[in-house]
Design an enzyme around this catalytic site. Structure first.
Site: not given
Ligand SMILES: Cc1cc2nc3c(=O)[nH]c(=O)nc-3n(C[C@H](O)[C@H](O)[C@H](O)COP(=O)(O)OP(=O)(O)OC[C@H]3O[C@@H](n4cnc5c(N)ncnc54)[C@H](O)[C@@H]3O)c2cc1C
Length: 388
Positions: A138, A184, A247, A284, A348, A373-374, A376
């Site tokens: 993230s 950044a 994306e 229903q 079912g 992007g999650t 959150e």
């Molecule tokens: C099947 C799959 C394919 C993917 N493909 C790619 C790809 O092609 N290229 C690539 O680069 N990445 C890829 N990803 C990675 C994906 O983009 C990341 O998993 C995602 O950005 C989240 O990062 P993280 O898993 O490290 O979680 P983290 O960043 O560690 O976050 C963990 C948790 O904390 C929460 N969180 C983090 N910051 C905050 C905040 N400020 N406030 C509140 N909550 C927060 C998040 O929402 C999440 O719930 C892929 C992931 C999956 C599962």
């Protein structure tokens, strides 16, 4: 529920014709093979070539690179049709170029575009985007994978994880830290070829998206030609952020179409399945479930269409566009989550069985609320753009 079969205010005759061609291609070349590809953990290279030939990969790329130069609604029409196959894994495998190669189109030199983008558009090569690291995805500005200039090369050390097509990819756009700037400003993109010595790639096992390989990458003194730097050094963060908008819209498209696949399967089942003397669609509670599903699909779809329509006409300032795009991703993936859950319930016991689209899509929901992007992070971004 909104259907997009005929020309309307969004889709022209040309879009409709392209949609029909894609639907035929998906029905003939993709849908019958999904179970086999899910088992194999990959989509065969031959299918990329066929997808390249028909323009499925190249729809949005410039014509001089072999693309169709299609407008955003052409891209939506094509994406909707590929998503109708009901396997997010297939969509992710065939679509990983779409989060990677647009960076090269936007920031690359003519030579980089010719060398790396054109073969991907033709379906001859596979592309991936590598941003996420084991330490976190993230917070992109905190990434650590390091690239140090050494003569006419960069030497890359570090790790990337969860990378779609990470194992299969012939070409990867990799976000690296090229200076001591810890934020950044220190981030750049390098184009790395998959067979570069020192790059180790391992496939990860996961909940869904089985037809797509998801890789863990280790860079151990990987030497990348300096000419593979994408754009200017230190400008990678902004490039990554701008790349995310499209994306996220395409993830929203995938989500509402997967929701629609669940709806169609549930509707058809509910009409056939008898319980207590009548089709379950005549109870229903089941009818209400179906309408609740349709309402969410409609809301997500019309939101995406409106965002794209207004953006094409430059009607919204960028902060409004980014906020609405973030909210559309959340809205559409929530619709998919709701519809997958309700469809499995309506089917079912059959909904729990391998072989139904709803069972597969139920396992694919979570990745769309995390990848790109999650939820959150999407809400944080929308809040910031709206000045909340
Ligand atoms: C099947 C799959 C394919 C993917 N493909 C790619 C790809 O092609 N290229 C690539 O680069 N990445 C890829 N990803 C990675 C994906 O983009 C990341 O998993 C995602 O950005 C989240 O990062 P993280 O898993 O490290 O979680 P983290 O960043 O560690 O976050 C963990 C948790 O904390 C929460 N969180 C983090 N910051 C905050 C905040 N400020 N406030 C509140 N909550 C927060 C998040 O929402 C999440 O719930 C892929 C992931 C999956 C599962």
């Amino acid at each position: 529920m909104l259907t997009t079969e005929g020309p309307d205010q969004y889709f022209s005759e040309e879009h409709v014709a392209m949609r029909a061609a894609m639907r035929k291609f998906v029905a003939a070349e993709i849908t019958p093979n999904i179970e086999a590809w899910e088992e194999a953990g990959r989509v065969p290279r031959e299918t990329y070539r066929k997808a390249g030939e028909i323009g499925l990969i190249g729809v949005s790329y410039p014509e001089e690179l072999g693309g169709l130069g299609g407008d955003p609604f052409m891209a939506i029409a094509v994406n909707e049709e590929i998503c109708r196959c009901g396997s997010g894994g297939v969509v992710a495998a065939l679509g990983s170029h779409a989060i990677s190669m647009p960076l090269v189109v936007a920031h690359g030199t003519e030579e980089q575009k010719r060398k790396f983008v054109a073969p991907v558009v033709a379906g001859e090569k596979i592309a991936a985007l590598a941003v996420t690291e084991p330490g976190g995805g993230s917070d992109v500005a905190a990434l650590r994978c390091r690239a140090v200039r050494d003569g006419d090369h960069y030497v890359v050390n570090g790790e990337k994880t969860f990378i779609t097509s990470g194992v299969e990819a012939d070409v990867l756009t990799v976000a690296v830290r090229t200076s001591d700037d810890a934020g950044a400003g220190g981030i750049s993109f390098l184009i790395v070829e998959g067979d570069t010595p020192g790059l180790q790639r391992t496939a990860l096992k996961k909940m869904g998206w089985h037809a797509s390989d998801t890789g863990h990458l280790v860079f151990d003194n990987v030497r990348v030609p300096a000419e593979n730097l994408l754009g200017a050094e230190g400008r990678g963060f902004m490039a990554a952020m701008l790349n995310f908008n499209n994306e996220r819209l395409m993830i929203a498209v995938q989500a509402y179409i997967m929701a629609e696949v669940c709806f169609q399967e549930a509707l058809s089942w509910a009409r056939d399945r008898q319980a207590f003397g009548k089709p379950i669609s005549q109870h229903q509670v089941i009818r209400h479930k179906l309408v609740d599903m349709a309402a969410r699909i409609d809301a997500a779809k019309t939101l995406v269409y409106d965002i794209v329509w207004r953006h094409a006409r430059k009607l919204d300032p960028i902060n409004v566009h980014v906020a609405r795009t973030s909210m559309a991703k959340v809205t559409a993936t929530a619709a998919m989550k709701f519809c997958a859950d309700e469809a499995v319930q309506i089917l079912g016991g059959m909904g729990y069985m391998r072989g139904t689209a709803s069972e597969r899509i139920y396992r694919e929901v979570k990745v769309l609320t995390i990848g790109g992007g999650t939820d959150e992070v999407m809400k944080n971004l929308a809040a910031a753009q709206m000045g909340i």
